[in-house]
Design a protein around this motif. Structure first.
Motif, mmCIF file in Angstrom:
data_model
loop_
_atom_site.group_PDB
_atom_site.id
_atom_site.type_symbol
_atom_site.label_atom_id
_atom_site.label_comp_id
_atom_site.label_asym_id
_atom_site.label_seq_id
_atom_site.Cartn_x
_atom_site.Cartn_y
_atom_site.Cartn_z
ATOM 1 N N SER A 1 -9.561 10.365 3.468
ATOM 2 C CA SER A 1 -8.409 10.790 3.544
ATOM 3 C C SER A 1 -8.470 12.267 5.197
ATOM 4 C CB SER A 1 -7.044 10.368 3.651
ATOM 5 O OG SER A 1 -6.348 10.745 3.782
ATOM 6 N N SER B 1 -0.756 4.385 -0.903
ATOM 7 C CA SER B 1 -1.328 5.569 0.077
ATOM 8 C C SER B 1 -2.692 5.019 -0.189
ATOM 9 C CB SER B 1 -1.515 7.338 -0.450
ATOM 10 O OG SER B 1 -1.882 6.849 -1.834
ATOM 11 N N ILE B 2 -3.832 5.528 1.073
ATOM 12 C CA ILE B 2 -5.612 5.349 0.751
ATOM 13 C C ILE B 2 -6.051 6.298 1.111
ATOM 14 C CG2 ILE B 2 -7.192 3.650 2.158
ATOM 15 C CD1 ILE B 2 -5.086 2.289 3.692
ATOM 16 N N ASN B 3 -6.792 6.672 0.072
ATOM 17 C CA ASN B 3 -7.319 8.156 0.029
ATOM 18 C C ASN B 3 -8.605 7.427 1.256
ATOM 19 O OD1 ASN B 3 -9.421 10.084 -0.352
ATOM 20 N ND2 ASN B 3 -9.634 9.374 -2.614
ATOM 21 N N ASN C 1 -4.031 2.197 9.123
ATOM 22 C CA ASN C 1 -4.561 1.395 7.820
ATOM 23 C C ASN C 1 -6.029 0.325 7.974
ATOM 24 O OD1 ASN C 1 -2.605 2.660 6.311
ATOM 25 N ND2 ASN C 1 -2.031 0.509 5.424
ATOM 26 N N SER D 1 -5.800 5.495 -8.265
ATOM 27 C CA SER D 1 -6.301 4.446 -7.117
ATOM 28 C C SER D 1 -7.847 3.276 -7.090
ATOM 29 C CB SER D 1 -7.109 6.108 -6.169
ATOM 30 O OG SER D 1 -6.463 6.752 -6.083
ATOM 31 N N SER E 1 -5.555 6.047 10.865
ATOM 32 C CA SER E 1 -4.951 6.344 9.115
ATOM 33 C C SER E 1 -3.216 5.358 9.688
ATOM 34 C CB SER E 1 -4.821 7.006 8.663
ATOM 35 O OG SER E 1 -5.350 7.917 8.648
ATOM 36 N N LEU F 1 -6.870 2.815 -2.976
ATOM 37 C CA LEU F 1 -5.693 3.220 -3.117
ATOM 38 C C LEU F 1 -4.651 2.548 -3.695
ATOM 39 C CD1 LEU F 1 -4.654 0.405 -2.514
ATOM 40 C CD2 LEU F 1 -6.340 0.044 -0.477
ATOM 41 N N LYS F 2 -3.516 3.412 -3.307
ATOM 42 C CA LYS F 2 -2.840 3.316 -4.142
ATOM 43 C C LYS F 2 -2.061 2.564 -3.940
ATOM 44 C CE LYS F 2 -2.863 7.962 -6.460
ATOM 45 N NZ LYS F 2 -2.304 8.973 -7.094
ATOM 46 N N THR F 3 -1.138 1.510 -5.185
ATOM 47 C CA THR F 3 0.074 0.708 -4.561
ATOM 48 C C THR F 3 1.594 1.013 -5.016
ATOM 49 O OG1 THR F 3 -0.083 -0.482 -6.533
ATOM 50 C CG2 THR F 3 -1.712 -1.410 -4.713
ATOM 51 N N ALA G 1 -11.545 -0.385 0.888
ATOM 52 C CA ALA G 1 -10.295 0.643 0.418
ATOM 53 C C ALA G 1 -10.239 1.427 -0.585
ATOM 54 C CB ALA G 1 -8.868 0.188 1.270
ATOM 55 N N ILE H 1 0.701 -1.105 -0.047
ATOM 56 C CA ILE H 1 -0.227 -0.329 0.051
ATOM 57 C C ILE H 1 1.071 1.413 0.244
ATOM 58 C CG2 ILE H 1 -1.496 1.025 0.789
ATOM 59 C CD1 ILE H 1 -2.975 -1.343 2.232
#
Length: 121
Positions: free
Chosen positions: A53, A30-32, A76, A107, A73, A99-101, A97, A28
């Protein structure tokens, strides 16, 4: 690879409470948004609550004032405290979720396996 693991479902009488937990792990960046959805038998999956987020949770009208979502956060993780449960809350609850890897990736939505919540009358 990303995993979302839920826990905390079960059987409860009407008027009771349950707390659901969900933790995201893996690759992961980032998670939006994190949130909860549910799907009752014969019905479409519907949003229960979601929190972007840095933002505040948004709730479905049907759970407003009874359910409270919180988000950690740093871990996660996301939680759903469900109070004053009703038989119509019976459903499989899914953690979601977006998210971006990687920094440059898109996303995308990821889902947990679902946890059953059954409210008896």
């Amino acid at each position: 690879q990303v995993q979302l693991v839920e826990s905390g479902g079960g059987l409860v009488q009407a008027g009771g409470s349950l707390r659901l937990s969900c933790a995201a792990s893996g690759s992961i960046f980032s998670i939006n948004t994190m949130g909860w959805y549910r799907q009752a038998p014969g019905k479409q999956r519907e949003l229960v609550a979601a929190q972007p987020s840095g933002g505040s949770p948004n709730y479905a009208d049907s759970v407003q004032g009874r359910f409270t979502m919180s988000r950690d956060s740093a871990k996660n993780a996301v939680y759903l405290q469900m109070n004053s449960l009703k038989p119509e809350d019976t459903a499989v609850y899914y953690c979601n979720a977006v998210l971006k890897t990687s920094r440059w990736g898109s996303s995308l939505p990821y889902w947990g396996q679902g946890t059953q919540v059954t409210v008896s009358s």
